[in-house]
Write a protein that holds these residues in place. Structure first.
Motif, PDB file in Angstrom:
ATOM      1  N   LEU A   1      -5.535   6.461 -10.429  1.00  0.00           N
ATOM      2  CA  LEU A   1      -6.569   5.933  -9.541  1.00  0.00           C
ATOM      3  C   LEU A   1      -6.379   4.440  -9.301  1.00  0.00           C
ATOM      4  CD1 LEU A   1      -9.775   7.793 -10.782  1.00  0.00           C
ATOM      5  CD2 LEU A   1      -8.272   8.374  -8.878  1.00  0.00           C
ATOM      6  N   GLY A   2      -5.813   3.740 -10.278  1.00  0.00           N
ATOM      7  CA  GLY A   2      -5.582   2.304 -10.115  1.00  0.00           C
ATOM      8  C   GLY A   2      -4.626   1.989  -8.987  1.00  0.00           C
ATOM      9  N   HIS A   3      -3.539   2.747  -8.903  1.00  0.00           N
ATOM     10  CA  HIS A   3      -2.593   2.525  -7.806  1.00  0.00           C
ATOM     11  C   HIS A   3      -3.217   2.862  -6.456  1.00  0.00           C
ATOM     12  CE1 HIS A   3       1.025   1.369  -9.995  1.00  0.00           C
ATOM     13  NE2 HIS A   3       0.729   2.279 -10.909  1.00  0.00           N
ATOM     14  N   SER A   4      -4.066   3.878  -6.414  1.00  0.00           N
ATOM     15  CA  SER A   4      -4.773   4.213  -5.174  1.00  0.00           C
ATOM     16  C   SER A   4      -5.737   3.095  -4.793  1.00  0.00           C
ATOM     17  CB  SER A   4      -5.522   5.531  -5.353  1.00  0.00           C
ATOM     18  OG  SER A   4      -6.229   5.874  -4.180  1.00  0.00           O
ATOM     19  N   LEU A   5      -6.489   2.599  -5.762  1.00  0.00           N
ATOM     20  CA  LEU A   5      -7.439   1.508  -5.522  1.00  0.00           C
ATOM     21  C   LEU A   5      -6.721   0.275  -5.005  1.00  0.00           C
ATOM     22  CD1 LEU A   5     -10.435   0.578  -5.915  1.00  0.00           C
ATOM     23  CD2 LEU A   5      -9.716  -0.249  -8.168  1.00  0.00           C
ATOM     24  N   LEU A   6      -5.601  -0.057  -5.616  1.00  0.00           N
ATOM     25  CA  LEU A   6      -4.820  -1.211  -5.185  1.00  0.00           C
ATOM     26  C   LEU A   6      -4.327  -1.042  -3.753  1.00  0.00           C
ATOM     27  CD1 LEU A   6      -3.412  -3.892  -5.850  1.00  0.00           C
ATOM     28  CD2 LEU A   6      -1.550  -2.559  -6.888  1.00  0.00           C
ATOM     29  N   ALA A   7      -3.884   0.158  -3.426  1.00  0.00           N
ATOM     30  CA  ALA A   7      -3.401   0.424  -2.066  1.00  0.00           C
ATOM     31  C   ALA A   7      -4.521   0.291  -1.044  1.00  0.00           C
ATOM     32  CB  ALA A   7      -2.795   1.822  -1.998  1.00  0.00           C
ATOM     33  N   PHE A   8      -5.688   0.860  -1.339  1.00  0.00           N
ATOM     34  CA  PHE A   8      -6.808   0.762  -0.403  1.00  0.00           C
ATOM     35  C   PHE A   8      -7.198  -0.694  -0.181  1.00  0.00           C
ATOM     36  CE2 PHE A   8      -8.713   5.273  -1.225  1.00  0.00           C
ATOM     37  CZ  PHE A   8      -7.556   5.829  -0.700  1.00  0.00           C
ATOM     38  N   ASP A   9      -7.197  -1.466  -1.252  1.00  0.00           N
ATOM     39  CA  ASP A   9      -7.523  -2.887  -1.127  1.00  0.00           C
ATOM     40  C   ASP A   9      -6.524  -3.588  -0.213  1.00  0.00           C
ATOM     41  OD1 ASP A   9      -9.014  -5.373  -2.228  1.00  0.00           O
ATOM     42  OD2 ASP A   9      -6.914  -5.831  -2.658  1.00  0.00           O
ATOM     43  N   ASN A  10      -5.241  -3.283  -0.370  1.00  0.00           N
ATOM     44  CA  ASN A  10      -4.223  -3.897   0.484  1.00  0.00           C
ATOM     45  C   ASN A  10      -4.363  -3.455   1.933  1.00  0.00           C
ATOM     46  OD1 ASN A  10      -1.991  -5.697  -0.704  1.00  0.00           O
ATOM     47  ND2 ASN A  10      -2.312  -4.189  -2.305  1.00  0.00           N
ATOM     48  N   LEU A  11      -4.709  -2.206   2.155  1.00  0.00           N
ATOM     49  CA  LEU A  11      -4.882  -1.722   3.528  1.00  0.00           C
ATOM     50  C   LEU A  11      -6.065  -2.405   4.207  1.00  0.00           C
ATOM     51  CD1 LEU A  11      -4.116   2.079   3.125  1.00  0.00           C
ATOM     52  CD2 LEU A  11      -2.759   0.399   4.396  1.00  0.00           C
TER      53      LEU A  11
ATOM     54  N   ALA B   1       0.827  -1.206   0.000  1.00  0.00           N
ATOM     55  CA  ALA B   1       0.000   0.000   0.000  1.00  0.00           C
ATOM     56  C   ALA B   1       0.861   1.255   0.000  1.00  0.00           C
ATOM     57  CB  ALA B   1      -0.925  -0.006   1.212  1.00  0.00           C
ATOM     58  N   GLU B   2       1.883   1.255   0.829  1.00  0.00           N
ATOM     59  CA  GLU B   2       2.764   2.423   0.917  1.00  0.00           C
ATOM     60  C   GLU B   2       3.353   2.767  -0.447  1.00  0.00           C
ATOM     61  OE1 GLU B   2       6.988   3.637   3.122  1.00  0.00           O
ATOM     62  OE2 GLU B   2       5.811   1.928   3.864  1.00  0.00           O
ATOM     63  N   ALA B   3       3.855   1.768  -1.150  1.00  0.00           N
ATOM     64  CA  ALA B   3       4.479   2.013  -2.452  1.00  0.00           C
ATOM     65  C   ALA B   3       3.459   2.482  -3.483  1.00  0.00           C
ATOM     66  CB  ALA B   3       5.162   0.736  -2.939  1.00  0.00           C
ATOM     67  N   ASN B   4       2.309   1.843  -3.524  1.00  0.00           N
ATOM     68  CA  ASN B   4       1.303   2.218  -4.518  1.00  0.00           C
ATOM     69  C   ASN B   4       0.714   3.597  -4.247  1.00  0.00           C
ATOM     70  OD1 ASN B   4       0.614   0.090  -6.659  1.00  0.00           O
ATOM     71  ND2 ASN B   4       0.926  -1.134  -4.809  1.00  0.00           N
TER      72      ASN B   4
END
Length: 472
Positions: A354-364, A314-317
């Motif tokens: 937005l894709g990287h943000s979405l991926l990060a939220f999913d991981n969090l 999440a941090e990286a994305n």
């Protein structure tokens, strides 16, 4: 076998796929077609061009089926047309025109659609179509994909806050031991911060324009001088669920996009702070990771490890997403005179941002679901940190002195001498309290205090979150 250039369309495709319905090239072309179709219907039904045929219900149903049935075959067909036109919006125009010409095969010879072929893209420059299509794409992506993901994260934080509202935890400021808090209160802070940004994004305005090649309605007025073109433009833009912008150059200036991306990037930064704090809490053993949730392999060579991969991912994305969003916000608001094409390429990266943000939220969300507080470690650290009680003692001495008690001067300095740079035990602290000459009731109150009980109103503060994790 399909090879992907980037991780969002490769390794993480399952998570980011929902965005392709709004921010892929196919989705952009679908919305371009939708805008062209709705404009044609609007012009016809409003009688904007005197003497032009008026579409009926069957014609309208046929027209609106063109964007809704835009699938793989149509994507390929449009791409073939564009290879000839070398212009994406012109290709859309021809794509629609050909369907109008073919409409009698479906609707019968009485349909007026072939006669409306010249109404396709009438009074439009490409940016009249593009800006509306992009606004619809971005609005859909934010409202249908990003916001639900952000709310899921805020809800997960709020649930943790309520569950552990009263669980004491040693705080750290500047990396040093500090006034205790509770696990729940710290999660509530993140829930409230994120919820505030969600509300800002929810309130975003999506602007649109339809006013010709340089924003003057020049050709419109010459072609149909009796029409109230600003009123027609406003009515059409608002019919799409967008906010009308009457003052533009050839392009809609994209200021609304800059505002939106700044708010999304701010939400990302809050989530980034959560990721780094959770990583630190795990490193302190304040939180355990459940093996079943995180996966059984933490290291390829060290069997004992369980890595906090969800929070690191999440941090990286979030860093990548925020960098892209900040670049979009900074560059889209500048266009040379009437327009240049830098925005055309730039806007195609909104999906990646937005894709990287979405991926990060999913991981969090997954990461939070896979951890639990470690009460034993939390209690042990609190019990090893009796020096944190220097703060309430010196404040109680100040209050007692202000109330008339004698011998309460230099409270801060006296407690500093007692505690700074020293290991202080429970016994040390109780002896110090007894030696300070405080009124009996104050001394008794402080003598019963422990680091674990010194959490103030932390547990009660969690109640300021409502059901969505937002402040009341």
């Amino acid at each position: 076998m399909t090879f992907a250039l980037g991780p969002l369309d490769g390794r993480y495709r399952a998570t980011t796929t929902p965005l392709t319905a709004y921010l892929s090239e196919a989705a952009l072309n679908r919305e371009r077609i939708r805008v062209e179709i709705e404009w044609l219907i609007f012009l016809s039904r409003e009688g904007v061009v005197p003497g032009a045929p008026v579409v009926d219900k069957d014609d309208t149903r046929f027209l609106r089926s063109i964007p809704t049935s835009f699938g793989q075959a149509e994507v390929a067909e449009l791409a073939a047309i564009e290879s000839e036109t070398r212009h994406d919006v012109k290709a859309v125009e021809y794509f629609i025109r050909w369907r109008l010409d073919a409409a009698p095969a479906t609707l019968g010879p009485a349909t007026v659609l072939p006669a409306l072929s010249d109404m396709v893209h009438a009074f439009c420059t490409s940016e009249d179509v593009n800006n509306l299509a992009y606004a619809l794409c971005i609005k859909g992506a934010i409202e249908q994909v990003w916001l639900p993901a952000a709310r899921a994260l805020a809800d997960a934080l709020a649930a943790l806050a309520r569950q552990h509202a009263g669980l004491p935890m040693l705080s750290h400021t500047h990396g040093q031991t500090a006034t205790p808090t509770t696990v729940g209160k710290e999660m509530a802070v993140f829930a409230a911060r994120l919820s505030r940004q969600i509300r800002r994004v929810q309130g975003a305005e999506y602007l649109g324009k339809l006013n010709g090649a340089t924003g003057t309605f020049g050709a419109h007025v010459v072609a149909v001088p009796e029409a109230d073109w600003p009123a027609l433009s406003r009515a059409f833009v608002e019919s799409l669920g967008l906010v009308w912008n009457p003052l533009t150059t050839q392009i809609e200036p994209h200021d609304w996009q800059a505002d939106l991306y700044a708010d999304v990037a701010h939400a990302n930064r809050i989530a980034h702070n959560l990721a780094t704090d959770m990583w630190t809490y795990i490193s302190l053993d304040y939180f355990h990771q459940r093996l079943a949730a995180q996966g059984s392999t933490g290291s390829s060579t060290m069997p004992h490890k369980v890595n906090p991969i969800r929070f690191e991912n999440a941090e990286a994305n979030l860093e990548i997403s925020s960098a892209l969003l900040e670049t979009l916000a900074a560059t889209l608001v500048t266009s040379r005179m009437q327009r240049d094409l830098t925005d055309s390429t730039t806007q195609r990266n909104v999906g990646a941002a937005l894709g990287h943000s979405l991926l990060a939220f999913d991981n969090l969300v997954r990461g939070l679901a896979g951890v639990e507080p470690n009460p034993a470690k939390l209690a042990a650290d609190l019990d090893a940190s009796w020096e944190v009680l220097a703060e309430p003692i010196q404040q109680a001495m100040r209050a007692a002195g202000l109330a008339g008690a004698t011998g309460m001067g230099n409270a801060y300095e006296r407690l500093k001498e007692l505690t700074r740079g020293r290991t202080v035990t429970a016994q040390d602290m109780r002896e110090a309290i007894a030696s300070l000459g405080m009124p009996d009731d104050v001394a008794a109150r402080l003598s019963s205090l422990t680091p674990g009980a010194y959490t103030g109103l932390a547990a009660q503060l969690v109640a300021y979150l409502d059901k969505a994790g937002q402040p009341e």
